[in-house]
Scaffold this motif. Structure first.
Motif, PDB file in Angstrom:
ATOM      1  N   ASN A   1       0.817  -1.225   0.000  1.00  0.00           N
ATOM      2  CA  ASN A   1       0.000   0.000   0.000  1.00  0.00           C
ATOM      3  C   ASN A   1       0.847   1.270   0.000  1.00  0.00           C
ATOM      4  OD1 ASN A   1       0.882  -0.538   2.633  1.00  0.00           O
ATOM      5  ND2 ASN A   1      -0.855   0.542   3.556  1.00  0.00           N
ATOM      6  N   TRP A   2       2.163   1.140   0.117  1.00  0.00           N
ATOM      7  CA  TRP A   2       3.025   2.313  -0.003  1.00  0.00           C
ATOM      8  C   TRP A   2       3.118   2.729  -1.465  1.00  0.00           C
ATOM      9  CZ3 TRP A   2       8.141   1.970   3.290  1.00  0.00           C
ATOM     10  CH2 TRP A   2       7.808   1.911   4.646  1.00  0.00           C
ATOM     11  N   THR A   3       3.197   4.040  -1.684  1.00  0.00           N
ATOM     12  CA  THR A   3       3.460   4.494  -3.042  1.00  0.00           C
ATOM     13  C   THR A   3       4.962   4.415  -3.316  1.00  0.00           C
ATOM     14  OG1 THR A   3       3.791   6.815  -2.448  1.00  0.00           O
ATOM     15  CG2 THR A   3       1.513   6.097  -2.908  1.00  0.00           C
ATOM     16  N   VAL A   4       5.320   4.510  -4.589  1.00  0.00           N
ATOM     17  CA  VAL A   4       6.734   4.487  -4.964  1.00  0.00           C
ATOM     18  C   VAL A   4       7.479   5.627  -4.269  1.00  0.00           C
ATOM     19  CG1 VAL A   4       8.315   4.813  -6.906  1.00  0.00           C
ATOM     20  CG2 VAL A   4       6.306   3.341  -7.168  1.00  0.00           C
ATOM     21  N   ALA A   5       6.873   6.816  -4.258  1.00  0.00           N
ATOM     22  CA  ALA A   5       7.510   7.964  -3.611  1.00  0.00           C
ATOM     23  C   ALA A   5       7.681   7.739  -2.117  1.00  0.00           C
ATOM     24  CB  ALA A   5       6.687   9.225  -3.868  1.00  0.00           C
ATOM     25  N   GLN A   6       6.673   7.157  -1.456  1.00  0.00           N
ATOM     26  CA  GLN A   6       6.784   6.888  -0.025  1.00  0.00           C
ATOM     27  C   GLN A   6       7.908   5.895   0.265  1.00  0.00           C
ATOM     28  OE1 GLN A   6       2.698   5.664   0.646  1.00  0.00           O
ATOM     29  NE2 GLN A   6       2.307   7.472   1.918  1.00  0.00           N
ATOM     30  N   ALA A   7       8.020   4.884  -0.567  1.00  0.00           N
ATOM     31  CA  ALA A   7       9.057   3.871  -0.358  1.00  0.00           C
ATOM     32  C   ALA A   7      10.448   4.492  -0.425  1.00  0.00           C
ATOM     33  CB  ALA A   7       8.916   2.742  -1.379  1.00  0.00           C
TER      34      ALA A   7
ATOM     35  N   LEU B   1      15.071  15.541  -0.493  1.00  0.00           N
ATOM     36  CA  LEU B   1      15.076  16.183  -1.814  1.00  0.00           C
ATOM     37  C   LEU B   1      15.720  15.295  -2.876  1.00  0.00           C
ATOM     38  CD1 LEU B   1      16.054  19.850  -0.799  1.00  0.00           C
ATOM     39  CD2 LEU B   1      13.802  19.009  -1.504  1.00  0.00           C
ATOM     40  N   GLU B   2      16.512  14.306  -2.471  1.00  0.00           N
ATOM     41  CA  GLU B   2      17.159  13.407  -3.435  1.00  0.00           C
ATOM     42  C   GLU B   2      16.157  12.456  -4.090  1.00  0.00           C
ATOM     43  OE1 GLU B   2      20.401  11.291  -1.769  1.00  0.00           O
ATOM     44  OE2 GLU B   2      21.517  13.086  -1.179  1.00  0.00           O
ATOM     45  N   ARG B   3      14.968  12.334  -3.495  1.00  0.00           N
ATOM     46  CA  ARG B   3      13.997  11.361  -3.987  1.00  0.00           C
ATOM     47  C   ARG B   3      13.678  11.552  -5.459  1.00  0.00           C
ATOM     48  NH1 ARG B   3       8.087  12.201  -1.980  1.00  0.00           N
ATOM     49  NH2 ARG B   3       8.255  13.732  -3.668  1.00  0.00           N
ATOM     50  N   ASP B   4      13.379  12.759  -5.858  1.00  0.00           N
ATOM     51  CA  ASP B   4      12.990  13.003  -7.247  1.00  0.00           C
ATOM     52  C   ASP B   4      14.121  12.685  -8.216  1.00  0.00           C
ATOM     53  OD1 ASP B   4      10.541  13.758  -6.339  1.00  0.00           O
ATOM     54  OD2 ASP B   4      10.897  15.919  -6.518  1.00  0.00           O
ATOM     55  N   THR B   5      15.365  12.910  -7.782  1.00  0.00           N
ATOM     56  CA  THR B   5      16.512  12.566  -8.630  1.00  0.00           C
ATOM     57  C   THR B   5      16.550  11.076  -8.904  1.00  0.00           C
ATOM     58  OG1 THR B   5      17.799  14.422  -7.773  1.00  0.00           O
ATOM     59  CG2 THR B   5      19.027  12.615  -8.800  1.00  0.00           C
ATOM     60  N   HIS B   6      16.330  10.272  -7.872  1.00  0.00           N
ATOM     61  CA  HIS B   6      16.369   8.818  -8.045  1.00  0.00           C
ATOM     62  C   HIS B   6      15.157   8.316  -8.833  1.00  0.00           C
ATOM     63  CE1 HIS B   6      19.924   8.401  -5.604  1.00  0.00           C
ATOM     64  NE2 HIS B   6      19.359   9.106  -4.635  1.00  0.00           N
ATOM     65  N   LEU B   7      14.030   8.966  -8.650  1.00  0.00           N
ATOM     66  CA  LEU B   7      12.854   8.593  -9.444  1.00  0.00           C
ATOM     67  C   LEU B   7      13.121   8.814 -10.932  1.00  0.00           C
ATOM     68  CD1 LEU B   7       9.943  10.074  -7.277  1.00  0.00           C
ATOM     69  CD2 LEU B   7      10.412   7.647  -7.697  1.00  0.00           C
ATOM     70  N   ARG B   8      13.708   9.948 -11.264  1.00  0.00           N
ATOM     71  CA  ARG B   8      14.010  10.233 -12.672  1.00  0.00           C
ATOM     72  C   ARG B   8      15.103   9.305 -13.198  1.00  0.00           C
ATOM     73  NH1 ARG B   8      13.525  15.571 -10.784  1.00  0.00           N
ATOM     74  NH2 ARG B   8      15.799  15.725 -10.612  1.00  0.00           N
ATOM     75  N   ARG B   9      16.098   9.047 -12.377  1.00  0.00           N
ATOM     76  CA  ARG B   9      17.239   8.237 -12.810  1.00  0.00           C
ATOM     77  C   ARG B   9      16.789   6.844 -13.219  1.00  0.00           C
ATOM     78  NH1 ARG B   9      21.853   8.984  -8.796  1.00  0.00           N
ATOM     79  NH2 ARG B   9      21.970  10.951  -9.951  1.00  0.00           N
ATOM     80  N   TRP B  10      15.807   6.308 -12.525  1.00  0.00           N
ATOM     81  CA  TRP B  10      15.306   4.965 -12.844  1.00  0.00           C
ATOM     82  C   TRP B  10      13.983   4.999 -13.606  1.00  0.00           C
ATOM     83  CZ3 TRP B  10      18.253   0.762 -12.398  1.00  0.00           C
ATOM     84  CH2 TRP B  10      19.433   0.891 -11.651  1.00  0.00           C
TER      85      TRP B  10
ATOM     86  N   LEU C   1      11.112   6.232 -12.890  1.00  0.00           N
ATOM     87  CA  LEU C   1       9.978   5.847 -12.059  1.00  0.00           C
ATOM     88  C   LEU C   1       9.060   7.025 -11.752  1.00  0.00           C
ATOM     89  CD1 LEU C   1      11.831   3.545  -9.491  1.00  0.00           C
ATOM     90  CD2 LEU C   1      10.081   2.796 -11.126  1.00  0.00           C
ATOM     91  N   ASP C   2       9.424   8.243 -12.207  1.00  0.00           N
ATOM     92  CA  ASP C   2       8.625   9.415 -11.862  1.00  0.00           C
ATOM     93  C   ASP C   2       7.172   9.334 -12.328  1.00  0.00           C
ATOM     94  OD1 ASP C   2      10.479   9.495 -14.030  1.00  0.00           O
ATOM     95  OD2 ASP C   2       9.952  11.557 -14.462  1.00  0.00           O
ATOM     96  N   PRO C   3       6.849   8.685 -13.485  1.00  0.00           N
ATOM     97  CA  PRO C   3       5.418   8.604 -13.842  1.00  0.00           C
ATOM     98  C   PRO C   3       4.604   7.748 -12.866  1.00  0.00           C
ATOM     99  CG  PRO C   3       6.812   8.234 -15.768  1.00  0.00           C
ATOM    100  CD  PRO C   3       7.707   8.181 -14.575  1.00  0.00           C
ATOM    101  N   TRP C   4       5.282   6.909 -12.075  1.00  0.00           N
ATOM    102  CA  TRP C   4       4.582   6.008 -11.152  1.00  0.00           C
ATOM    103  C   TRP C   4       4.807   6.422  -9.701  1.00  0.00           C
ATOM    104  CZ3 TRP C   4       7.115   4.356 -15.545  1.00  0.00           C
ATOM    105  CH2 TRP C   4       6.336   3.713 -16.499  1.00  0.00           C
ATOM    106  N   ALA C   5       5.232   7.652  -9.459  1.00  0.00           N
ATOM    107  CA  ALA C   5       5.607   8.086  -8.113  1.00  0.00           C
ATOM    108  C   ALA C   5       4.466   7.912  -7.106  1.00  0.00           C
ATOM    109  CB  ALA C   5       6.072   9.540  -8.137  1.00  0.00           C
TER     110      ALA C   5
END
Length: 301
Positions: free
Chosen positions: A97-103, A116-125, A127-131
């Motif tokens: 039930n956690w979202t990708v961003a929460q994880a 603040l590093e979260r968005d960088t890692h989301l983009r790097r992999w 994963l940002d469309p599924w945050a």
């Protein structure tokens, strides 16, 4: 900045699983090895070989029945408490039930890294469309990318990966290879240990392959240098005849196999032409990647 160089030593590692009505199962049996700073090693073997159990012993998530393992002279748990260990588990560890961003936010907070590093890692992999999508709604490939993202975010000098290519599509596998090379540049003295059944991926990222079967270490095979060629002759005599014309060629894992370094490619073709004129024929010629047959031969199988 790279952390202090660790050295991983395993001596006589044995892990038994007890059963009240059957003989104990030896998931790992008398395994010993040393991982020097700056090296990347792949554990390869079939299902049930003991790869995941061995990784968990090195991580400190499981205790050996006999033997010991140390990282930088400490027990795995003592080292992890002091320095941390990056780990890619075989299964997704996050609540559904956690979202990708929460994880990712939770992992960064656990590692005391800026949110603040979260968005960088989301983009790097990518994963940002599924945050904001719950982890339980992700495909297997997206889940694997999330697990990889949290491990790479921790920036540790000891990196353990259990089946990191599982469920990844080809572009994501290539991306993973690039991320591992970038990690190595940031941690030139770091130690990387991965478990995989993908021999091609293992040879692309590791210096050495350790073959495990039924919990035992059967062979240790050096990965060929990048750009090397692998030539398999029809007989050991034919391989020796070619090596006499091309001294730079190195013996392979079997008597019929030669490994030609990239620096000797120019000489290979003239030597090969003369060898063919003598009536010899190659069975195969291609990039120097050990096959399962090579590994089993090196292990006496």
């Amino acid at each position: 900045m790279s952390q202090a160089a660790p050295r991983v030593e395993a001596e006589g590692l044995t892990k038994l699983y007890l059963h009240p009505f059957r003989a104990p199962l030896a998931a790992v049996h008398q395994v010993s090895f040393v991982l020097e700073p700056g090296t990347s090693t792949a554990l390869v073997g079939p299902n049930g070989a003991g790869k995941s159990t061995l990784l968990r012993l090195v991580l400190g998530a499981a205790h050996p029945t006999r033997g010991r393992v140390t990282i930088g002279g400490r027990s795995p748990r003592a080292y992890a408490r002091r320095m941390g260990i990056a780990y890619v588990p075989e299964a997704n560890p996050f609540p559904s039930n956690w979202t990708v961003a929460q994880a990712l936010t939770w992992c960064l907070a656990l590692d005391r890294r800026p949110a603040l590093e979260r968005d960088t890692h989301l983009r790097r992999w990518e994963l940002d469309p599924w945050a904001e999508v719950p982890v339980g709604h992700l495909s297997a490939g997206l889940c694997q990318r999330l697990v990889l993202a949290q491990a790479f975010a921790s920036e540790r000098a000891v990196f353990l990966l259990d089946e990191p290519t599982a469920a990844l599509d080809p572009p994501s596998r290539i991306r993973l290879q690039r991320r591992l090379r970038a990690w190595r540049r940031r941690h030139p003295e770091g130690v990387l240990l991965l478990a995989t059944q993908d021999v091609a991926f293992a040879t692309a990222v590791a210096h050495r392959l350790l073959l495990l079967d039924t919990g035992r270490l059967r062979a240790s095979v050096a990965a060929p240098p990048r750009g090397a060629l692998r030539l398999e002759a029809t007989s050991a005599a034919a391989a020796e005849a070619l090596r006499a014309r091309l001294p730079a060629a190195q013996p392979g894992p079997r008597p019929t196999v030669l490994v030609v370094p990239a620096t000797a490619r120019a000489q290979l073709w003239s030597a090969l032409a003369a060898w063919l004129a003598e009536g010899y024929e190659p069975r195969a010629l291609g990039p120097a990647r050990p096959t399962w047959r090579d590994l089993w031969a090196a292990g006496g199988g």
